[in-house]
Design a protein around this motif. Sequence first.
Motif, PDB file in Angstrom:
ATOM      1  N   THR A 343       0.844  -1.191   0.000  1.00 26.76           N
ATOM      2  CA  THR A 343       0.000   0.000   0.000  1.00 26.76           C
ATOM      3  C   THR A 343       0.883   1.246   0.000  1.00 26.76           C
ATOM      4  N   SER A 369      -3.664  -3.703   4.267  1.00 23.21           N
ATOM      5  CA  SER A 369      -4.096  -2.744   3.263  1.00 23.21           C
ATOM      6  C   SER A 369      -5.159  -1.814   3.860  1.00 23.21           C
TER       7      SER A 369
ATOM      8  N   ASP B 190     -11.189 -15.513   2.887  1.00 23.08           N
ATOM      9  CA  ASP B 190     -11.342 -16.006   4.246  1.00 23.08           C
ATOM     10  C   ASP B 190     -12.091 -17.338   4.202  1.00 23.08           C
TER      11      ASP B 190
HETATM   12  C1  B12 Z   1      -5.360  -9.420   0.553  1.00 24.80           C
HETATM   13  C2  B12 Z   1      -6.612  -9.096   1.380  1.00 24.80           C
HETATM   14  C3  B12 Z   1      -6.619  -9.520   2.700  1.00 24.80           C
HETATM   15  C4  B12 Z   1      -5.414 -10.164   3.383  1.00 24.80           C
HETATM   16  C5  B12 Z   1      -4.583  -9.077   4.093  1.00 24.80           C
HETATM   17  C6  B12 Z   1      -3.576  -8.462   3.205  1.00 24.80           C
HETATM   18  C7  B12 Z   1      -2.922  -7.317   3.899  1.00 24.80           C
HETATM   19  N1  B12 Z   1      -1.662  -7.430   4.265  1.00 24.80           N
HETATM   20  O1  B12 Z   1      -3.546  -6.321   4.074  1.00 24.80           O
HETATM   21  C8  B12 Z   1      -6.112 -11.013   4.468  1.00 24.80           C
HETATM   22  C9  B12 Z   1      -6.413 -12.386   3.898  1.00 24.80           C
HETATM   23  C10 B12 Z   1      -5.297 -11.236   5.757  1.00 24.80           C
HETATM   24  C11 B12 Z   1      -7.374 -10.205   4.647  1.00 24.80           C
HETATM   25  C12 B12 Z   1      -8.092 -10.247   5.810  1.00 24.80           C
HETATM   26  C13 B12 Z   1      -9.286  -9.550   5.998  1.00 24.80           C
HETATM   27  N2  B12 Z   1      -9.977  -8.854   5.068  1.00 24.80           N
HETATM   28 CO1  B12 Z   1      -9.251  -8.490   3.320  1.00 24.80          CO
HETATM   29  N3  B12 Z   1      -8.824  -8.262   1.554  1.00 24.80           N
HETATM   30  C14 B12 Z   1      -7.729  -8.432   0.810  1.00 24.80           C
HETATM   31  C15 B12 Z   1      -7.907  -7.965  -0.633  1.00 24.80           C
HETATM   32  C16 B12 Z   1      -8.161  -9.164  -1.542  1.00 24.80           C
HETATM   33  C17 B12 Z   1      -6.728  -7.193  -1.219  1.00 24.80           C
HETATM   34  C18 B12 Z   1      -6.197  -6.104  -0.289  1.00 24.80           C
HETATM   35  C19 B12 Z   1      -4.924  -5.552  -0.848  1.00 24.80           C
HETATM   36  O2  B12 Z   1      -3.855  -6.054  -0.557  1.00 24.80           O
HETATM   37  N4  B12 Z   1      -5.017  -4.544  -1.694  1.00 24.80           N
HETATM   38  C20 B12 Z   1      -3.870  -3.920  -2.310  1.00 24.80           C
HETATM   39  C21 B12 Z   1      -3.491  -2.624  -1.559  1.00 24.80           C
HETATM   40  C22 B12 Z   1      -2.278  -1.987  -2.226  1.00 24.80           C
HETATM   41  O3  B12 Z   1      -4.641  -1.778  -1.650  1.00 24.80           O
HETATM   42  P1  B12 Z   1      -4.926  -0.572  -0.642  1.00 24.80           P
HETATM   43  O4  B12 Z   1      -4.255  -0.719   0.630  1.00 24.80           O
HETATM   44  O5  B12 Z   1      -6.378  -0.298  -0.638  1.00 24.80           O
HETATM   45  O6  B12 Z   1      -4.222   0.654  -1.387  1.00 24.80           O
HETATM   46  C23 B12 Z   1      -4.717   1.152  -2.619  1.00 24.80           C
HETATM   47  C24 B12 Z   1      -5.665   2.336  -2.464  1.00 24.80           C
HETATM   48  O7  B12 Z   1      -6.372   2.326  -1.247  1.00 24.80           O
HETATM   49  C25 B12 Z   1      -4.799   3.541  -2.619  1.00 24.80           C
HETATM   50  N5  B12 Z   1      -4.368   4.212  -1.390  1.00 24.80           N
HETATM   51  C26 B12 Z   1      -3.750   3.662  -0.340  1.00 24.80           C
HETATM   52  N6  B12 Z   1      -3.432   4.587   0.556  1.00 24.80           N
HETATM   53  C27 B12 Z   1      -3.823   5.758   0.075  1.00 24.80           C
HETATM   54  C28 B12 Z   1      -3.706   7.036   0.591  1.00 24.80           C
HETATM   55  C29 B12 Z   1      -4.222   8.097  -0.126  1.00 24.80           C
HETATM   56  C30 B12 Z   1      -4.119   9.462   0.455  1.00 24.80           C
HETATM   57  C31 B12 Z   1      -4.832   7.870  -1.379  1.00 24.80           C
HETATM   58  C32 B12 Z   1      -5.361   9.017  -2.121  1.00 24.80           C
HETATM   59  C33 B12 Z   1      -4.926   6.597  -1.899  1.00 24.80           C
HETATM   60  C34 B12 Z   1      -4.420   5.544  -1.175  1.00 24.80           C
HETATM   61  O8  B12 Z   1      -3.625   3.101  -3.251  1.00 24.80           O
HETATM   62  C35 B12 Z   1      -3.495   1.698  -3.319  1.00 24.80           C
HETATM   63  C36 B12 Z   1      -3.419   1.289  -4.790  1.00 24.80           C
HETATM   64  O9  B12 Z   1      -4.509   1.769  -5.506  1.00 24.80           O
HETATM   65  C37 B12 Z   1      -9.169  -7.051  -0.508  1.00 24.80           C
HETATM   66  C38 B12 Z   1     -10.084  -7.046  -1.725  1.00 24.80           C
HETATM   67  C39 B12 Z   1      -9.488  -6.361  -2.913  1.00 24.80           C
HETATM   68  N7  B12 Z   1      -9.310  -7.053  -3.984  1.00 24.80           N
HETATM   69  O10 B12 Z   1      -9.167  -5.188  -2.803  1.00 24.80           O
HETATM   70  C40 B12 Z   1      -9.884  -7.640   0.701  1.00 24.80           C
HETATM   71  C41 B12 Z   1     -10.699  -6.711   1.647  1.00 24.80           C
HETATM   72  C42 B12 Z   1      -9.904  -5.442   1.849  1.00 24.80           C
HETATM   73  N8  B12 Z   1     -10.761  -7.441   2.906  1.00 24.80           N
HETATM   74  C43 B12 Z   1     -11.882  -7.261   3.494  1.00 24.80           C
HETATM   75  C44 B12 Z   1     -12.195  -7.826   4.755  1.00 24.80           C
HETATM   76  C45 B12 Z   1     -13.618  -7.625   5.263  1.00 24.80           C
HETATM   77  C46 B12 Z   1     -11.220  -8.516   5.505  1.00 24.80           C
HETATM   78  C47 B12 Z   1     -11.417  -9.079   6.918  1.00 24.80           C
HETATM   79  C48 B12 Z   1     -11.941  -8.104   7.953  1.00 24.80           C
HETATM   80  C49 B12 Z   1     -12.434 -10.200   6.842  1.00 24.80           C
HETATM   81  C50 B12 Z   1     -11.859 -11.482   6.780  1.00 24.80           C
HETATM   82  N9  B12 Z   1     -11.497 -11.880   5.581  1.00 24.80           N
HETATM   83  O11 B12 Z   1     -11.752 -12.092   7.807  1.00 24.80           O
HETATM   84  C51 B12 Z   1      -9.997  -9.574   7.317  1.00 24.80           C
HETATM   85  C52 B12 Z   1      -9.299  -8.697   8.355  1.00 24.80           C
HETATM   86  C53 B12 Z   1      -8.017  -9.314   8.842  1.00 24.80           C
HETATM   87  C54 B12 Z   1      -7.482  -8.724  10.098  1.00 24.80           C
HETATM   88  N10 B12 Z   1      -8.130  -9.001  11.215  1.00 24.80           N
HETATM   89  O12 B12 Z   1      -6.507  -8.019  10.048  1.00 24.80           O
HETATM   90  C55 B12 Z   1     -12.843  -6.428   2.695  1.00 24.80           C
HETATM   91  C56 B12 Z   1     -13.046  -5.031   3.297  1.00 24.80           C
HETATM   92  C57 B12 Z   1     -14.489  -4.648   3.204  1.00 24.80           C
HETATM   93  C58 B12 Z   1     -14.697  -3.204   3.449  1.00 24.80           C
HETATM   94  N11 B12 Z   1     -15.113  -2.495   2.391  1.00 24.80           N
HETATM   95  O13 B12 Z   1     -14.489  -2.710   4.506  1.00 24.80           O
HETATM   96  C59 B12 Z   1     -12.192  -6.430   1.264  1.00 24.80           C
HETATM   97  C60 B12 Z   1     -12.415  -5.147   0.462  1.00 24.80           C
HETATM   98  C61 B12 Z   1     -12.818  -7.617   0.524  1.00 24.80           C
HETATM   99  C62 B12 Z   1     -14.310  -7.431   0.295  1.00 24.80           C
HETATM  100  N12 B12 Z   1     -14.744  -6.962  -0.858  1.00 24.80           N
HETATM  101  O14 B12 Z   1     -15.098  -7.748   1.159  1.00 24.80           O
HETATM  102  N13 B12 Z   1      -7.678  -9.485   3.581  1.00 24.80           N
END
Ligand code: B12
Lengths: 442, 323
Positions: A343, A369, B190
């Motif tokens: 991220t 993330s 999950d």
């Molecule tokens: C991999 C993943 C996991 C991994 C964790 C990976 C990790 N280290 O974070 C695991 C399997 C552990 C996991 C667990 C959970 N997850 Co999860 N997971 C994902 C997944 C598939 C990808 C996340 C990811 O790595 N994205 C890549 C990073 C780079 O993205 P990012 O952080 O958002 O950053 C981007 C933007 O946000 C932006 N950005 C970031 N920072 C900033 C700052 C600014 C200022 C700006 C402008 C932009 C910006 O830039 C990045 C690139 O575009 C998503 C679904 C998806 N495909 O997105 C679900 C998702 C995030 N998970 C979700 C959920 C619910 C969970 C759990 C709570 C439920 C569960 N599965 O038990 C748990 C929580 C675990 C815990 N207790 O910590 C949901 C969240 C729902 C919501 N809308 O709130 C998602 C969206 C899936 C879904 N559609 O339901 N997860």
Amino acid sequence: MGLTGLEIYKQLPKKNCGECGTPTCLAFAMALAAGKGALDSCPYVSDAAREALDSAAAPPIRAIKFGNGSVLGDETVLFRHDKTFYHPTTILVHVSDVWSDADISAKVEEVNGLEFDRVGLHYSMDGIAIVNESGDAARFAQVVQKVAAATEKSLVILSDKVEALQSAVPPVAARKPLIGSATEENYETVVALAKEQALPVILKANGLDALNDLVEKAQALGYKEFVLDPGSRKPVETLANLTHLRRLAIKKKFRPFGYPVVAFTTKNEPLDEIAEASIYVTKYASALVLKASKKGQVLPLLTLRQNIYTDPQKPIQVEPTLHAVGDVNENSPVYVTTNFSLTYYSVEGEVEASKIPSYILPVETDGTSVLTAYAAGKYEPEKIAEALLNCGVVDKVKHRNVIIPGYVAVISGKLQEKSGWKVIVGPRESSGIVSFARSLSL
Amino acid sequence: MPVTLVKERFPSKVGEVTLGATAEQGGTRDSVVVVGGDNLLPFLHFEGKVVHRPVIAMEVTDIVPPWNEAIKAQFGDVLDNPAAWAKKCVDEFGADLIYVKLIGADPEGFNRSPEDCARVVKDVLAAVGVPLIVVGCETPEKDNEVMAAVAEATAGENLLIGLAEQDNYKSIAAAAMVHKHNVIARSPLDINICKQLNILINEMGLPLNKIVIDPMIGGLGFGIEYAYSIMERARLGALANDKMLSMPMICTVGYESNRAKEANESVEAFPDWGELADRGVLWETLTATALLQVGASILVMRNPAAVKLVQHNIADLVEVAEA
Ligand code: B12
Ligand code: SF4
């Protein structure tokens, strides 16, 4: 590894004399099983028992080191979710001695240049496998030296001909190449050469039964620095063999197969070849020799390797402290994100590309993330406010505007209230940051 | 000496799901696609049988997609015509299935009516003979209406429709039940939520052999390792006879891989990353081939060049090894 106290006890003299420092043999066995103390403390243990215990205690797959820091093997599980994979597949590019000198130089240059930076990680190609396709020992020796002089990377030296290896290997032995291949026909001489030069050697046989025989015979020569090649050159067979070797080593502790394994791709079209290579990177190849060497072809494969070999227990993280991108000043924008390395670097890359010097604050979310952290309650407005107020940025900028990820737009009101800063909702994807930043008028 | 190999004998297998229906079966498809059925870890022919090879569903959207030029150029002028686009995917690129994504329904976009969406699906059905997968615009309330309309208008076609999620599965599962379709059950990486959701859907009365799991994936370089391990665990669970994990898995490979910067940025912008032409195609290809190794049954893809490479990879892997 993993011997129980009772298994060790069976091998001890059972004199209960206490000379080892523990009152009984059983107590001593228990201490050893727990990793405390050394077998040498018992003066009476027999040579046979020592050997049995040593080999039982050895890791299921031997670690083989060669070249410039390459480590093969030393894996302990079949599935990464069971613990982790430790030693990423060592990937080497095939160079043939039938090529012209100019082509060889160009290829080595290209491999040297296979260095990549993405999401805060650095990837590179590990080395070169020089293959004796000319059949000419002198030519082979010459090419090996030429390549060795042109790169610092790890080397694999491959020929079917004993004489070719005998002339090519000794001059570059200091580079600690992996050499091969020792086969049913030539293993005595090739293993002798490896032993004399203290180099690891590939044992190649056609199929697993033949490989087992070959390993047994090669081990009988008193050497153990081996890498295995089960000879298969079809993807589905190679997958089966890689799996069999890993399973027998891990599940059965089958000693003859307790060595790393090398795989060779067979596809000629480079993109098909990379797809083939992805099979071996995910499924158990310790080393992999391939022909493709263009940057755009290699980066996806190295990325897959990095992904598969990350420790599932520990997401890669960045320091949750204030980061400055570019030549920041008191008007610089302030972005908040999370400390998950993927991220953070997605954001940093775009902020950098915007060419507007900025601050980025990755909030501690245990390396998750944005949405994962938010869903798990690790990206609450209170927490972000606290990080913002304590990270020192207050003294560095004179404005009070903070940009948050678009995906957590819902927290903006609460965050504004808790921090006293004006909250600006940024784009959802980091790819939107460049145009967003340009439109900002702080 | 012959080596005694370790061959797992699993007590169970991945469930089979049939997609599409021919005229005799009450639909209009030329043939059906069956996925699942394997009683082995992926492609390890020595311990079981690859009953049905993994299949590729190519993505078609009802609005011109914002994809990069390298992908769009391969389709020529059909991207504003879902039926022609789908036909091209089948005839020219060998898609086993078509995955229709009704983005045009998005209330914040074109806000198309459920009836209009159903018409798009009917058009695609008329244009191709392969079975269809249909999903909405990822706005739950709207999708419930859209999918109800689609399910009704296509009754008998035995589509695979989505997405059922933990907090929104009832309407879609009901639509599938009434009109005899299959459902995609999506959970966020999950295992427990995945099982729970399958239980909930099954309790409503939809049989297990009408459910396909979408475990949610991350693309190459962006979390694929999480999907890889969750899927590997799910496959092992299915083989160990955990009925609530035994459905075949569908992976949205094209969508996740092409979100990555690495699949879109030119070599001019990132000289160190090499030519986009190869890099972009491989980004999607390796996302698919890695997930094949942990049991993906349906790969949803978009780049025809990547589809071709993955077809080769699948052909290599399902080929029975010589003894
Ligand atoms: C991999 C993943 C996991 C991994 C964790 C990976 C990790 N280290 O974070 C695991 C399997 C552990 C996991 C667990 C959970 N997850 Co999860 N997971 C994902 C997944 C598939 C990808 C996340 C990811 O790595 N994205 C890549 C990073 C780079 O993205 P990012 O952080 O958002 O950053 C981007 C933007 O946000 C932006 N950005 C970031 N920072 C900033 C700052 C600014 C200022 C700006 C402008 C932009 C910006 O830039 C990045 C690139 O575009 C998503 C679904 C998806 N495909 O997105 C679900 C998702 C995030 N998970 C979700 C959920 C619910 C969970 C759990 C709570 C439920 C569960 N599965 O038990 C748990 C929580 C675990 C815990 N207790 O910590 C949901 C969240 C729902 C919501 N809308 O709130 C998602 C969206 C899936 C879904 N559609 O339901 N997860
Ligand atoms: S020194 Fe050896 S024999 Fe004596 S108690 Fe210890 S283990 Fe047993």
